[in-house]
Motif scaffolding. Structure first.
Motif, mmCIF file in Angstrom:
data_model
loop_
_atom_site.group_PDB
_atom_site.id
_atom_site.type_symbol
_atom_site.label_atom_id
_atom_site.label_comp_id
_atom_site.label_asym_id
_atom_site.label_seq_id
_atom_site.Cartn_x
_atom_site.Cartn_y
_atom_site.Cartn_z
ATOM 1 N N ASP A 1 -0.571 8.743 -4.259
ATOM 2 C CA ASP A 1 1.042 7.212 -4.066
ATOM 3 C C ASP A 1 2.292 7.606 -4.972
ATOM 4 O O ASP A 1 2.398 7.720 -6.090
ATOM 5 C CB ASP A 1 0.684 6.260 -5.091
ATOM 6 C CG ASP A 1 1.298 4.328 -4.508
ATOM 7 O OD1 ASP A 1 2.774 5.134 -4.308
ATOM 8 O OD2 ASP A 1 0.734 3.107 -5.382
ATOM 9 N N PRO B 1 -6.999 -0.563 -3.714
ATOM 10 C CA PRO B 1 -8.408 -0.727 -3.072
ATOM 11 C C PRO B 1 -8.795 -0.997 -2.382
ATOM 12 O O PRO B 1 -9.543 -1.591 -3.450
ATOM 13 C CB PRO B 1 -8.863 1.132 -1.800
ATOM 14 C CG PRO B 1 -8.194 2.079 -2.930
ATOM 15 C CD PRO B 1 -7.655 1.089 -4.379
ATOM 16 N N TRP C 1 -8.329 -3.903 4.673
ATOM 17 C CA TRP C 1 -7.418 -2.465 5.443
ATOM 18 C C TRP C 1 -7.825 -2.183 6.927
ATOM 19 O O TRP C 1 -9.237 -1.939 6.389
ATOM 20 C CB TRP C 1 -6.693 -2.124 4.198
ATOM 21 C CG TRP C 1 -5.979 -2.656 3.821
ATOM 22 C CD1 TRP C 1 -6.343 -3.099 1.613
ATOM 23 C CD2 TRP C 1 -4.431 -2.649 3.181
ATOM 24 N NE1 TRP C 1 -5.613 -3.330 1.709
ATOM 25 C CE2 TRP C 1 -4.360 -3.226 2.140
ATOM 26 C CE3 TRP C 1 -3.975 -2.610 4.438
ATOM 27 C CZ2 TRP C 1 -2.426 -3.992 1.517
ATOM 28 C CZ3 TRP C 1 -2.350 -3.207 3.867
ATOM 29 C CH2 TRP C 1 -1.807 -3.358 2.671
ATOM 30 N N ALA D 1 -2.898 5.249 4.814
ATOM 31 C CA ALA D 1 -3.894 5.490 3.301
ATOM 32 C C ALA D 1 -5.153 6.365 3.241
ATOM 33 O O ALA D 1 -5.634 5.645 3.495
ATOM 34 C CB ALA D 1 -3.604 4.612 1.938
ATOM 35 N N TRP E 1 -1.796 -0.454 -6.710
ATOM 36 C CA TRP E 1 -2.015 -1.055 -5.569
ATOM 37 C C TRP E 1 -3.762 -0.270 -6.038
ATOM 38 O O TRP E 1 -4.158 1.356 -5.970
ATOM 39 C CB TRP E 1 -1.240 -0.360 -4.759
ATOM 40 C CG TRP E 1 -1.715 -0.473 -3.749
ATOM 41 C CD1 TRP E 1 -2.466 -1.511 -2.902
ATOM 42 C CD2 TRP E 1 -2.847 0.972 -2.796
ATOM 43 N NE1 TRP E 1 -2.824 -1.208 -1.473
ATOM 44 C CE2 TRP E 1 -3.751 -0.089 -1.093
ATOM 45 C CE3 TRP E 1 -3.348 1.397 -3.270
ATOM 46 C CZ2 TRP E 1 -4.081 0.102 -0.530
ATOM 47 C CZ3 TRP E 1 -4.314 2.358 -1.944
ATOM 48 C CH2 TRP E 1 -4.326 1.653 -0.982
ATOM 49 N N ASP F 1 -4.261 1.236 8.121
ATOM 50 C CA ASP F 1 -3.864 1.631 7.084
ATOM 51 C C ASP F 1 -4.261 2.416 6.123
ATOM 52 O O ASP F 1 -4.331 2.568 5.101
ATOM 53 C CB ASP F 1 -3.198 -0.432 6.472
ATOM 54 C CG ASP F 1 -2.283 -1.046 7.630
ATOM 55 O OD1 ASP F 1 -1.893 -0.706 8.158
ATOM 56 O OD2 ASP F 1 -3.201 -2.053 8.214
ATOM 57 N N LEU F 2 -5.437 2.002 6.176
ATOM 58 C CA LEU F 2 -6.318 2.553 5.060
ATOM 59 C C LEU F 2 -7.977 3.156 5.583
ATOM 60 O O LEU F 2 -8.643 2.951 6.178
ATOM 61 C CB LEU F 2 -7.022 1.908 4.459
ATOM 62 C CG LEU F 2 -7.579 1.635 3.007
ATOM 63 C CD1 LEU F 2 -7.190 2.966 2.047
ATOM 64 C CD2 LEU F 2 -8.126 1.102 1.907
ATOM 65 N N SER G 1 -13.889 -0.472 3.389
ATOM 66 C CA SER G 1 -12.912 -1.612 3.203
ATOM 67 C C SER G 1 -13.189 -3.338 3.970
ATOM 68 O O SER G 1 -13.449 -4.018 5.081
ATOM 69 C CB SER G 1 -11.653 -1.142 4.071
ATOM 70 O OG SER G 1 -10.576 -1.750 4.273
ATOM 71 N N ARG H 1 1.024 -1.419 -0.030
ATOM 72 C CA ARG H 1 -0.079 0.114 0.041
ATOM 73 C C ARG H 1 0.816 1.304 -0.397
ATOM 74 O O ARG H 1 1.869 1.148 0.590
ATOM 75 C CB ARG H 1 -1.358 -0.107 1.012
ATOM 76 C CG ARG H 1 -0.603 -0.023 2.486
ATOM 77 C CD ARG H 1 -1.553 0.917 3.680
ATOM 78 N NE ARG H 1 -0.267 0.565 4.885
ATOM 79 C CZ ARG H 1 -0.077 2.190 5.677
ATOM 80 N NH1 ARG H 1 -0.442 3.105 4.516
ATOM 81 N NH2 ARG H 1 0.062 1.955 6.927
#
Length: 449
Positions: free
Chosen positions: A95, A121, A186, A62, A119, A190-191, A183, A51
């Motif tokens: 990114d 999501p 993640w 992220a 990458w 992380d997300l 999600s 990620r």
């Protein structure tokens, strides 16, 4: 050869040279795009399994910003409690591994059609029942990579989503149908999903629904905690108002007409048994068919709906009109029986008088002890009758209007019909007043959500 001719020849060759240089420049520019893609996405240079970093290259989560464009809403099913929507779904994140040289502003962005190159999501629609992508003529998806490393993912999809409904006020109700995105793997460490600032949800202007109107929509967050962690979630609530005009024409007015037609039985002669029975049975069966047709288009719920109250009361009125005729028929036979008994009694009295007169004629020499017709003033029975007459003269009774009016109809069966002609419409009008004031007032209360 003149000077002008040489000028045009030189101009022609110059044009050819400039066009050739322009084509070469375009070819070179496309080659530069290829080089940039190979530079940032080449083998061993970018790993789509890892990620992106957080804000400013930190180790934080992220950030992915979401926005939607609702292209159409096809169907809203009451019996399945679901709705179908077609939308353009967009995600945007940064990114830093994808940064590149924009060649002095000439290269605005790079376009990809393969989502597995970068990458992505792991977003999914939590209340989705069915869904599919659009692949005609080409897959309706693209990825744009900007020089600063920003990635825009856009795709056109069609979804069938669950929409739990509360039908207590049906068909005077409003429904909220949600679109939830979360999600899958993640966690929020992380997300994190966020709505795009400004206008995160757009709806096509000429949106038309057959039985609903989209009044408004609201965006919100719906993060969920499970045993494996907390997951980021977004939702948009679509508020639909049911169009009442369709149900007024198809349900309410026909039911009113059936109830009124059942009242025609009160105006028919009580001896017209076939006409009154056929009218009552026909309206009852039609009302029952109307009720079953309404229930067939709705799910079997455990509570009472507004339409159930309406059809139930209308069915009760139609059934009551049929029972009224049964009561009238019974009263008519009772009146006939009483009339026959009175006639027989009059015949017997007439026969007794005739026999007594014959006896008087045959026994004219007999003597009878006759009592005086007028009693003496001291007679107690005469005084009692005199006092009763004085009391009646002093306190005369007021005439009862209803009894006076009903006395115009000598039989009980006719009186029942006349009372029904007034009672049934008044009670039905009172029910309409209570029904519409109750449910319309509740509908205004529900506008607050």
């Amino acid at each position: 050869m003149g000077t002008g001719h040489y000028f045009w020849v030189i101009f022609y060759f110059a044009s050819l040279c400039s066009a050739s240089l322009a084509n070469n420049a375009k070819i070179n520019f496309r080659e530069k795009e290829k080089k940039v893609l190979d530079q940032i996405l080449g083998a061993g240079k970018y790993d789509a399994r890892i990620r992106p970093s957080g804000i400013n290259g930190t180790d934080g989560p992220a950030i992915v910003r979401i926005n939607l464009f609702v292209r159409s809403i096809m169907t809203i099913s009451d019996i399945k409690m679901e709705y179908s929507v077609q939308l353009t779904f967009r995600e945007q994140w940064t990114d830093e591994r994808l940064k590149f040289d924009d060649i002095q502003g000439r290269l605005k962005y790079l376009t990809l059609t393969e989502a597995n190159r970068v990458w992505m999501p792991d977003l999914f629609f939590s209340n989705e029942k069915e869904g599919h992508f659009h692949n005609i003529i080409m897959p309706n998806v693209y990825i744009r990579i900007f020089p600063n490393g920003s990635v825009l993912y856009s795709i056109r999809i069609s979804l069938t989503l669950a929409c739990p409904m509360n039908l207590k006020l049906y068909p005077l109700d409003r429904q909220i149908c949600s679109l939830r995105m979360a999600s899958y793997g993640w966690t929020t460490n992380d997300l994190v999903f966020l709505w795009k600032e400004g206008d995160p949800v757009q709806v096509v202007k000429n949106l038309h629904l057959p039985r609903f109107t989209l009044e408004k929509f609201l965006t919100d967050y719906c993060n969920s905690k499970t045993n494996t962690g907390e997951y980021s979630c977004l939702k948009v609530d679509l508020l639909f108002k049911r169009e009442f005009s369709y149900y007024l024409i198809q349900i309410y007015i026909p039911c009113c007409m059936l109830v009124i037609v059942s009242w025609v039985s009160f105006w028919l002669d009580q001896g017209a048994v076939p006409a009154r029975v056929s009218l009552g049975v026909t309206t009852l069966l039609t009302m029952a068919t109307q009720t079953s047709g309404i229930n067939a288009s709705l799910p079997p719920v455990s509570y009472t709906k507004a339409i159930d109250v309406w059809t139930g009361v209308c069915l009760t009125f139609v059934f009551g009109a049929l029972l009224e005729f049964a009561l009238v028929n019974y009263a008519s036979r009772s009146d006939m029986h009483k009339e026959n008994m009175k006639k027989k009694r009059r015949d017997l009295e007439q026969a007794s008088l005739d026999a007594a007169s014959d006896l008087l004629d045959t026994d004219s020499n007999a003597t009878f002890a006759m009592k005086p017709l007028v009693r003496h003033p001291g007679d107690p029975m005469a005084l009692e009758k005199l006092r009763q007459c004085e009391v009646h003269m002093q306190a005369p009774k007021r005439p009862n209007c209803c009894k006076t009016w009903l006395s115009k109809f000598p039989t009980r069966s006719k009186r029942i019909d006349v009372i029904s002609r007034i009672t049934f419409p008044l009670v039905f009008a009172l029910f309409n007043l209570v029904y519409w004031s109750t449910y319309l007032f509740r509908e205004e209360e529900d506008e607050t959500f």
